[in-house]
Design a protein around this motif. Structure first.
Motif, PDB file in Angstrom:
ATOM      1  N   GLU A  52       5.981  17.730 -21.090  1.00 25.28           N
ATOM      2  CA  GLU A  52       5.202  18.173 -19.923  1.00 25.28           C
ATOM      3  C   GLU A  52       6.097  18.832 -18.883  1.00 25.28           C
ATOM      4  O   GLU A  52       5.641  19.158 -17.779  1.00 25.28           O
ATOM      5  N   LEU A  53       7.404  19.020 -19.219  1.00 21.53           N
ATOM      6  CA  LEU A  53       8.389  19.676 -18.362  1.00 21.53           C
ATOM      7  C   LEU A  53       8.458  19.077 -16.954  1.00 21.53           C
ATOM      8  O   LEU A  53       8.303  19.786 -15.956  1.00 21.53           O
ATOM      9  N   PRO A  54       8.688  17.765 -16.832  1.00 23.34           N
ATOM     10  CA  PRO A  54       8.833  17.141 -15.500  1.00 23.34           C
ATOM     11  C   PRO A  54      10.252  17.353 -15.017  1.00 23.34           C
ATOM     12  O   PRO A  54      11.098  17.810 -15.785  1.00 23.34           O
ATOM     13  N   PRO A  55      10.565  17.008 -13.771  1.00 21.26           N
ATOM     14  CA  PRO A  55      11.971  17.010 -13.349  1.00 21.26           C
ATOM     15  C   PRO A  55      12.748  16.026 -14.223  1.00 21.26           C
ATOM     16  O   PRO A  55      12.245  14.934 -14.536  1.00 21.26           O
ATOM     17  N   VAL A  56      13.973  16.416 -14.603  1.00 24.73           N
ATOM     18  CA  VAL A  56      14.723  15.618 -15.580  1.00 24.73           C
ATOM     19  C   VAL A  56      14.948  14.187 -15.095  1.00 24.73           C
ATOM     20  O   VAL A  56      14.944  13.245 -15.871  1.00 24.73           O
ATOM     21  N   LEU A  57      15.117  14.017 -13.751  1.00 21.96           N
ATOM     22  CA  LEU A  57      15.379  12.690 -13.199  1.00 21.96           C
ATOM     23  C   LEU A  57      14.310  11.665 -13.560  1.00 21.96           C
ATOM     24  O   LEU A  57      14.594  10.492 -13.773  1.00 21.96           O
ATOM     25  N   THR A  58      13.044  12.111 -13.678  1.00 23.51           N
ATOM     26  CA  THR A  58      11.952  11.168 -13.957  1.00 23.51           C
ATOM     27  C   THR A  58      12.086  10.589 -15.367  1.00 23.51           C
ATOM     28  O   THR A  58      11.423   9.609 -15.708  1.00 23.51           O
ATOM     29  N   LEU A  59      12.956  11.192 -16.189  1.00 19.30           N
ATOM     30  CA  LEU A  59      13.107  10.695 -17.555  1.00 19.30           C
ATOM     31  C   LEU A  59      14.232   9.672 -17.676  1.00 19.30           C
ATOM     32  O   LEU A  59      14.402   9.032 -18.714  1.00 19.30           O
ATOM     33  N   SER A  60      15.025   9.508 -16.582  1.00 19.34           N
ATOM     34  CA  SER A  60      16.257   8.737 -16.743  1.00 19.34           C
ATOM     35  C   SER A  60      15.995   7.273 -17.085  1.00 19.34           C
ATOM     36  O   SER A  60      16.723   6.673 -17.887  1.00 19.34           O
ATOM     37  N   VAL A  61      14.932   6.663 -16.488  1.00 17.81           N
ATOM     38  CA  VAL A  61      14.640   5.259 -16.808  1.00 17.81           C
ATOM     39  C   VAL A  61      14.331   5.119 -18.288  1.00 17.81           C
ATOM     40  O   VAL A  61      14.872   4.244 -18.981  1.00 17.81           O
ATOM     41  N   ALA A  62      13.473   6.008 -18.786  1.00 21.40           N
ATOM     42  CA  ALA A  62      13.121   5.938 -20.215  1.00 21.40           C
ATOM     43  C   ALA A  62      14.357   6.124 -21.079  1.00 21.40           C
ATOM     44  O   ALA A  62      14.534   5.437 -22.087  1.00 21.40           O
ATOM     45  N   ALA A  63      15.250   7.050 -20.661  1.00 22.94           N
ATOM     46  CA  ALA A  63      16.455   7.303 -21.446  1.00 22.94           C
ATOM     47  C   ALA A  63      17.326   6.049 -21.527  1.00 22.94           C
ATOM     48  O   ALA A  63      17.870   5.706 -22.580  1.00 22.94           O
ATOM     49  N   VAL A  64      17.446   5.353 -20.374  1.00 21.41           N
ATOM     50  CA  VAL A  64      18.232   4.104 -20.366  1.00 21.41           C
ATOM     51  C   VAL A  64      17.574   3.062 -21.253  1.00 21.41           C
ATOM     52  O   VAL A  64      18.233   2.362 -22.042  1.00 21.41           O
ATOM     53  N   LEU A  65      16.237   2.930 -21.142  1.00 22.73           N
ATOM     54  CA  LEU A  65      15.516   1.935 -21.953  1.00 22.73           C
ATOM     55  C   LEU A  65      15.740   2.186 -23.443  1.00 22.73           C
ATOM     56  O   LEU A  65      15.980   1.259 -24.216  1.00 22.73           O
ATOM     57  N   VAL A  66      15.658   3.482 -23.825  1.00 15.84           N
ATOM     58  CA  VAL A  66      15.828   3.802 -25.251  1.00 15.84           C
ATOM     59  C   VAL A  66      17.172   3.291 -25.741  1.00 15.84           C
ATOM     60  O   VAL A  66      17.278   2.632 -26.771  1.00 15.84           O
ATOM     61  N   ARG A  67      18.242   3.557 -24.944  1.00 16.21           N
ATOM     62  CA  ARG A  67      19.574   3.103 -25.368  1.00 16.21           C
ATOM     63  C   ARG A  67      19.643   1.576 -25.381  1.00 16.21           C
ATOM     64  O   ARG A  67      20.229   0.973 -26.280  1.00 16.21           O
ATOM     65  N   THR A  68      19.028   0.943 -24.390  1.00 14.97           N
ATOM     66  CA  THR A  68      19.079  -0.521 -24.331  1.00 14.97           C
ATOM     67  C   THR A  68      18.411  -1.151 -25.551  1.00 14.97           C
ATOM     68  O   THR A  68      18.950  -2.069 -26.176  1.00 14.97           O
ATOM     69  N   PHE A  69      17.219  -0.655 -25.871  1.00 11.13           N
ATOM     70  CA  PHE A  69      16.519  -1.224 -27.031  1.00 11.13           C
ATOM     71  C   PHE A  69      17.313  -0.993 -28.312  1.00 11.13           C
ATOM     72  O   PHE A  69      17.342  -1.829 -29.209  1.00 11.13           O
ATOM     73  N   ALA A  70      17.988   0.173 -28.389  1.00  9.09           N
ATOM     74  CA  ALA A  70      18.766   0.485 -29.582  1.00  9.09           C
ATOM     75  C   ALA A  70      19.891  -0.536 -29.762  1.00  9.09           C
ATOM     76  O   ALA A  70      20.129  -1.037 -30.862  1.00  9.09           O
ATOM     77  N   ILE A  71      20.577  -0.864 -28.650  1.00  6.38           N
ATOM     78  CA  ILE A  71      21.655  -1.857 -28.749  1.00  6.38           C
ATOM     79  C   ILE A  71      21.071  -3.250 -28.980  1.00  6.38           C
ATOM     80  O   ILE A  71      21.547  -4.020 -29.815  1.00  6.38           O
ATOM     81  N   GLY A  72      19.980  -3.547 -28.260  1.00  5.56           N
ATOM     82  CA  GLY A  72      19.373  -4.886 -28.343  1.00  5.56           C
ATOM     83  C   GLY A  72      18.937  -5.221 -29.753  1.00  5.56           C
ATOM     84  O   GLY A  72      19.155  -6.343 -30.225  1.00  5.56           O
ATOM     85  N   ARG A  73      18.373  -4.261 -30.455  1.00  4.41           N
ATOM     86  CA  ARG A  73      17.868  -4.513 -31.802  1.00  4.41           C
ATOM     87  C   ARG A  73      18.968  -5.103 -32.691  1.00  4.41           C
ATOM     88  O   ARG A  73      18.805  -6.163 -33.289  1.00  4.41           O
TER      89      ARG A  73
END
Lengths: 596, 557
Positions: A52-73
């Motif tokens: 949806e082409l939002p400002p990149v900053l609005t994606l940063s939380v999701a980006a962190v979550l993705v990495r966290t879940f990847a390590i957590g698994r």
């Protein structure tokens, strides 16, 4: 079926798993599976939102979550496995001890029902199978239920109808799919454990009898037999794999149904504005991963089946037919021997057609030396088994004023040396001190001397600390029997029961050992079973047995006067003693012609 | 531990067809996963970005359903094929090993550690399932599938392809590193398991003895201690193997996360389209899955590999006496020339130099003190022990070492010191007939069987049984006295009048009446032309002999 379920429950309680560790493993395992589901959900949302082409900053939380879940698994899975396995292995030891104690209760006669290979399977493989109960059954199910509940709740929040559909499919995946697999594999599985045991029994039997098999050329038949047992196992495996394959197929089908169903319900929801488009990818992809987590459950249903088979076989040890149990709950025998009083005793080996003892009456007082002699098969060893409380009898056998079948721990009073005492795979010293736990070095030396093993010990590389090998394989038959005698002597029983102790010794050694036994036993009471008659002149009383009955009783002199079997044997033996001395005159390593 | 052991592959030859089929099904399955990802991403993009209605995408959704169903059928097929591919290899390995171990005779591994060998032959070989059925096919898939997926991703997005291409080679590298570290530990782990098994066998066999001394209960503590040792040694291996799968899983999921985040950020900046982005996201984990499975299967296969290495060592170890190809001479004449025998495991020769000639029609009595090499001499004559010096001749100019051992043993009637009364089917309850015949071909007539039973004085007792020759011995041997067992074993040696009789203490455990019977049957066998060599403890046997040979063990080496 009820008893089967009982068997698994019984196994579960005997594992007595450490509760805290098990709960921790269950919860952390849930976190691992949940991370896997959340990882795909967060990634799908991230990409859909990015489109949806939002400002990149609005994606940063999701980006962190993705990495966290990847390590957590990975991390949670690692921790869960360590904790879970450690707990399961602790339980395994508890179970093994319990099974050993069961075997101990039915020893020695109850063990005869099983071959050694079979018992090895029960104490080894069948117990090991119990590992799967916590690791492959309980923990996976617990985690699957928790993850599925969380995921269904999340999907229902987005698209209620898709939540309901996935909920239904999850219930099928957790209950019906494993049930179908387990049901179709049931027959193969219940026979698998038995089939494995059969193969193990064959192999142990073949290894035991290896020289006999080779010399008589029986290996073709043996190989054929092993091949047949192997093929049976393969067939059962094939049948099991059919069911397991069906399980995989059902899992993939359910996965497909969930993904396709979620699409079918969520796409109209997007168009009606009920669901934000950014969530559509998550709704479609989350079921893909969820059903991957659930796809292990049919396998764990099979594991449960196998565990059930093993659990049944473990329970079976005690529930077999006619297991003659030693009395372990009665009052222990007093350590000092007073008297044995047998009145009209009949006894029969379990499963045998005929009585081995018929109407035997006998009285032995403290300090007496009594010999029981007779032709082979006349019931002498059966009498020993009755005296020790191993074999059930009718009539009355009174030890120190109490019926033997009501007495526990007869060994406190009577020490038995059999024809085939077991030599343990450890040192000479450890084999001796089995008779007396806290024996001092001088007591060990004394017992070794009394058993005339001292000259043999000096030839050993490490003396008393030399390993004797499995089944005393590094010793001759005579040495094994003498070691067993030393073990008995050090235990200083009040009554010695000797069942053909000199069986495998040559004439000279046997006569010497007989004399040593008499010297070592001294004033203690003794019941000596023998078919060698050379040393019996010193006995207080000699009992002659023939065909299960007592045929004559008396001292050496009395029996010699009255004639019969005993007098005949004595005469024959006397004529032969000279021959032994003759052998000593022969040269070593070459032939001497006989002039007879 | 090497990832692929060529010696094990040799046994996989017979199952090559199944292995190829398994791999083939795996490849098709991987292609379907790519198609599935493609369809799924297409549908999602059409609906969210292009605003397509349900009717427009229903075709793709149906195709998706077909893909799922086909994958389900393939999953079923792979499972069924997998078991087939290990069965044959395991069977061949087990047979070869058992045959070889049996042929090693009384001084071989079977006699040294029966519990350990039994564990190897049963559970050890069964654990090869994971190797043949799972690990080998997965190894091939781990090469093919990631390359196929990488190529697909490359067609969509260069950066994602680079991320995946950089990470994938790290996985086998890690695996090799960890594998090197765990090798010694896995070997040790198998040793612990084997010694555990040997200890149980020892304990169970000795249970009656323990009961006699009231020590059976106390052994429960020993079992607990052993179990704890087993747990800690197993956990030390598992900790590493879990750590390695943690590392692999972390690599894989981090790389997927990197792909997702990088694709997401570039998507937000308009550097990539929504459709390829979603396609790559769905496909990325599938590139790592085959490698992660190899890792999993490798650890499962490691136990089997440890066992297999030891089994193959047993199969390849030489026999103590290999024998030759010469046939047994028509007229056998045994000549023992300065024969000295030693066992590798012991510190002194088991038999000091001994010489004698045994002629047909004669009885040779072997005498000597207990443990003095008498049974060792028989082992030499049976072809179970090779002389370190001297020579055994079975005919003029024909050493036993050059003689075909199978045909030589067919000429022997042997009574071991501890006979095992078995029928070739290894029935737990063998019949009298099965015991005496012991699998020999051609079989013996009833008349021959009764004749030997008569000789050893068992005929009246067996006639009294309802089933006669077909009566079964009880599994535990109860109900049959030691003397009766001895006489059954003797009739097994005497039946069919073999030209050579090797009897180890034939009158042990016999009362004097039976002893006389047995002595007489030895004499009549000799009178009929047999060579009788008998280890004797009792004078009655020496009375019969034509010559007496006194043997002793040698001095300390």
């Amino acid at each position: 079926m009820l008893s089967n379920r009982g068997a698994v429950w019984h196994m579960w309680t005997q594992l007595s798993l450490p509760g805290r560790r098990m709960w921790a493993a269950g919860f952390i395992g849930f976190l691992a599976s949940a991370s896997a589901v959340a990882l795909i959900g967060a990634s799908a949302w991230l990409i859909s939102r990015a489109a949806e082409l939002p400002p990149v900053l609005t994606l940063s939380v999701a980006a962190v979550l993705v990495r966290t879940f990847a390590i957590g698994r990975g991390f949670f899975r690692y921790v869960e496995r360590i904790i879970g396995h450690d707990a399961a292995f602790r339980g395994l030891t508890n179970l093994r001890v319990q099974v050993y104690e069961r075997l101990e209760r039915i020893a020695p006669l109850g063990l005869a029902r099983f071959s050694r290979g079979d018992l090895l399977t029960r104490l080894g493989a069948d117990v090991d199978e119990a590992l799967d109960l916590p690791l492959r059954v309980v923990l996976p199910w617990l985690q699957a239920v928790l993850v599925a509940a969380g995921t269904v709740a999340f999907i229902s929040w987005l698209v209620p109808s898709a939540g309901v559909l996935i909920g239904v499919l999850v219930v099928i995946a957790i209950t019906l799919a494993p049930f179908i697999v387990a049901f179709t594999a049931r027959k193969a599985d219940s026979r698998m454990a038995q089939s494995r045991a059969d193969l193990a029994e064959l192999v142990v039997g073949a290894l035991d009898a290896a020289p006999d098999i080779i010399v008589f050329g029986a290996q073709v038949g043996v190989a054929e037999q092993v091949r047949r047992a192997d093929s049976q196992l393969v067939q059962l495996n094939a049948r099991e794999s059919w069911s397991l394959g069906a399980g995989s197929a059902i899992s993939t089908t359910l996965q497909g149904a969930a993904v396709v169903g979620a699409l079918a319900l969520a796409i109209p929801a997007v168009q009606s504005g009920q669901l934000a488009p950014v969530w559509l990818a998550a709704v479609a992809l989350i079921p893909l991963v969820l059903f991957e987590v659930l796809s292990g459950l049919p396998g764990s249903a099979l594991a449960l089946q196998r565990v059930r088979g093993s659990a049944k076989r473990l329970i079976d040890i005690e529930n077999g037919p006619d297991v003659p149990l030693r009395n372990t709950t009665g009052i222990p025998a007093s350590a000092t021997f007073e008297s044995f009083d047998l009145r009209g005793v009949n006894a029969q080996w379990p499963g045998a057609a005929e009585s081995a003892l018929i109407d035997v009456s006998l009285h032995v007082d403290a300090g007496q030396h009594v010999a029981i002699v007779g032709p082979s098969g006349s019931g002498k060893s059966t009498l020993a088994a009755v005296l020790m409380g191993f074999l059930p009898y009718s009539g009355s056998v009174i030890l120190n004023g109490r019926e033997v079948c009501e007495t526990a721990e007869v060994w406190r009073c009577a020490g038995l040396l059999t024809q085939s005492a077991h030599i343990f795979d450890t040192t000479v010293a450890a084999n001796v001190t089995l008779g007396k736990r806290d024996a001092t070095d001088s007591q060990i030396d004394k017992a070794i001397r009394q058993a005339r093993l001292d000259s043999w010990i000096t030839t050993l590389p490490n003396g008393l600390e030399t390993e004797v090998g499995s089944f005393g394989s590094a010793m001759s038959g005579g040495e094994r029997q003498r070691l067993a005698l030393a073990r008995l002597l050090i235990s200083e029983p009040s009554l010695y029961v000797l069942d053909e102790p000199t069986e495998h010794l040559d004439a000279q050694n046997a006569t010497e050992l007989d004399q040593t036994i008499l010297a070592a036993v001294g004033d203690s009471s003794m019941i000596m079973i023998s078919h060698r008659l050379t040393t019996l002149s010193l006995m207080d009383r000699i009992i002659v047995m023939e065909q299960g009955r007592i045929s004559a009783v008396g001292t050496h002199a009395e029996l010699m006067n009255s004639g019969g079997w005993y007098a005949d044997q004595i005469r024959q033996e006397g004529e032969r003693t000279d021959m032994v001395n003759f052998v000593q005159t022969l040269a070593v390593g070459s032939a001497t012609p006989c002039t007879t | 531990m090497r990832p692929v052991d060529p010696r094990l592959l040799r046994y996989a030859r017979s199952t090559r067809g199944f292995l190829i089929a398994t791999v083939g099904a795996g490849v098709v399955s991987a292609v379907l996963i790519i198609v599935q990802a493609r369809l799924l991403s297409q549908v999602l993009v059409d609906v969210t970005a292009n605003g397509a209605v349900w009717k427009l995408v229903v075709g793709s959704v149906v195709a998706l359903a077909v893909v799922f169903v086909t994958r389900a059928a393939l999953a079923w097929l792979i499972e069924v094929l997998a078991v087939r591919s290990s069965a044959k290899a395991k069977q061949e390995l087990r047979e070869a090993a058992l045959d070889r171990i049996l042929a090693q005779g009384p001084a071989g591994p079977a006699a040294q550690n029966p519990g350990e060998v039994a564990a190897l032959l049963t559970r050890g070989i069964d654990s090869l399932d994971a190797y043949y059925a799972r690990y080998l096919p997965q190894l091939v898939l781990a090469v093919i599938v990631p390359i196929a997926i990488l190529a697909t991703v490359l067609g969509q997005d260069l950066i994602s392809a680079i991320i995946i291409a950089v990470t994938i080679p790290l996985i086998p590298m890690f695996m090799a590193l960890i594998g090197m570290y765990t090798k010694t530990r896995v070997d040790r782990q198998w040793r612990t398991l084997a010694s555990l098994s040997g200890h149980f066998l020892d304990l169970i066999s000795g249970l009656p003895t323990l009961v006699i001394f009231g020590r059976a209960k106390a052994q429960a503590d020993a079992i607990r201690a052993m179990g704890d040792r087993y747990r800690s040694s197993t956990m030390s291996v598992l900790r590493i193997s879990f750590l390695s799968s943690f590392a692999l899983e972390l690599l894989a999921s981090l790389s997927v996360a990197l792909v997702a985040v990088s694709v997401g950020l570039r998507l937000a900046e308009g550097q990539i389209q929504y459709a390829p982005a979603l396609f790559v996201l769905i496909l990325a984990p599938e590139a790592f899955l085959p490698l992660r499975l190899v890792g999993q299967h490798f650890h499962a296969a490691a136990e089997g590999l440890g066992a297999a290495t030891r089994i193959i060592a047993d199969i390849e170890s030489p026999l103590p006496v290999a024998g030759g190809s010469r046939r047994v001479p028509a007229q056998i004449r045994i000549e023992v020339v300065d024969v000295e025998i030693a066992y590798a495991a012991r510190d002194r020769t088991a038999l000091a130099p001994t010489s004698f000639v045994a002629l047909p029609g004669s009885i040779t009595a072997i005498v000597g003190s207990s443990g003095g090499g008498k049974s060792t001499l028989l082992a030499g004559l049976l072809g179970f022990a090779a002389p370190v010096r001297g020579e055994i001749l079975v005919g003029p100019d024909q050493p036993l070492a050059d003689t075909d051992l199978v045909s030589w043993r067919a000429c022997l009637g042997w009574l071991p010191q501890n006979p095992h009364l078995i029928s070739p089917s290894l029935d737990r309850e063998p019949t009298i007939r099965g015991i005496i015949e012991c699998g020999r071909i051609p079989r013996f007539s009833d008349e021959q069987l009764w004749q030997v039973l008569e000789q050893v004085g068992l005929a009246p007792q067996i006639r009294a049984l309802t089933l006669g020759l077909d009566a079964r011995l009880q599994a535990d041997g109860s109900g049959v006295s030691v003397g009766q067992r001895q006489r059954l074993a003797l009739s097994r040696a005497l039946v069919g009048a073999p030209p050579v009789l090797l009897l180890d203490e034939p009158t042990a455990a016999l009362d004097p009446v039976s002893e006389d019977l047995v002595s007489r049957s030895m004499r009549s066998a000799a009178d009929a032309g047999a060579i009788v060599i008998v280890v004797a403890h009792r004078p009655a046997v020496i009375d019969l002999a034509d010559q007496v040979v006194r043997v002793e063990a040698g001095a300390l080496c």
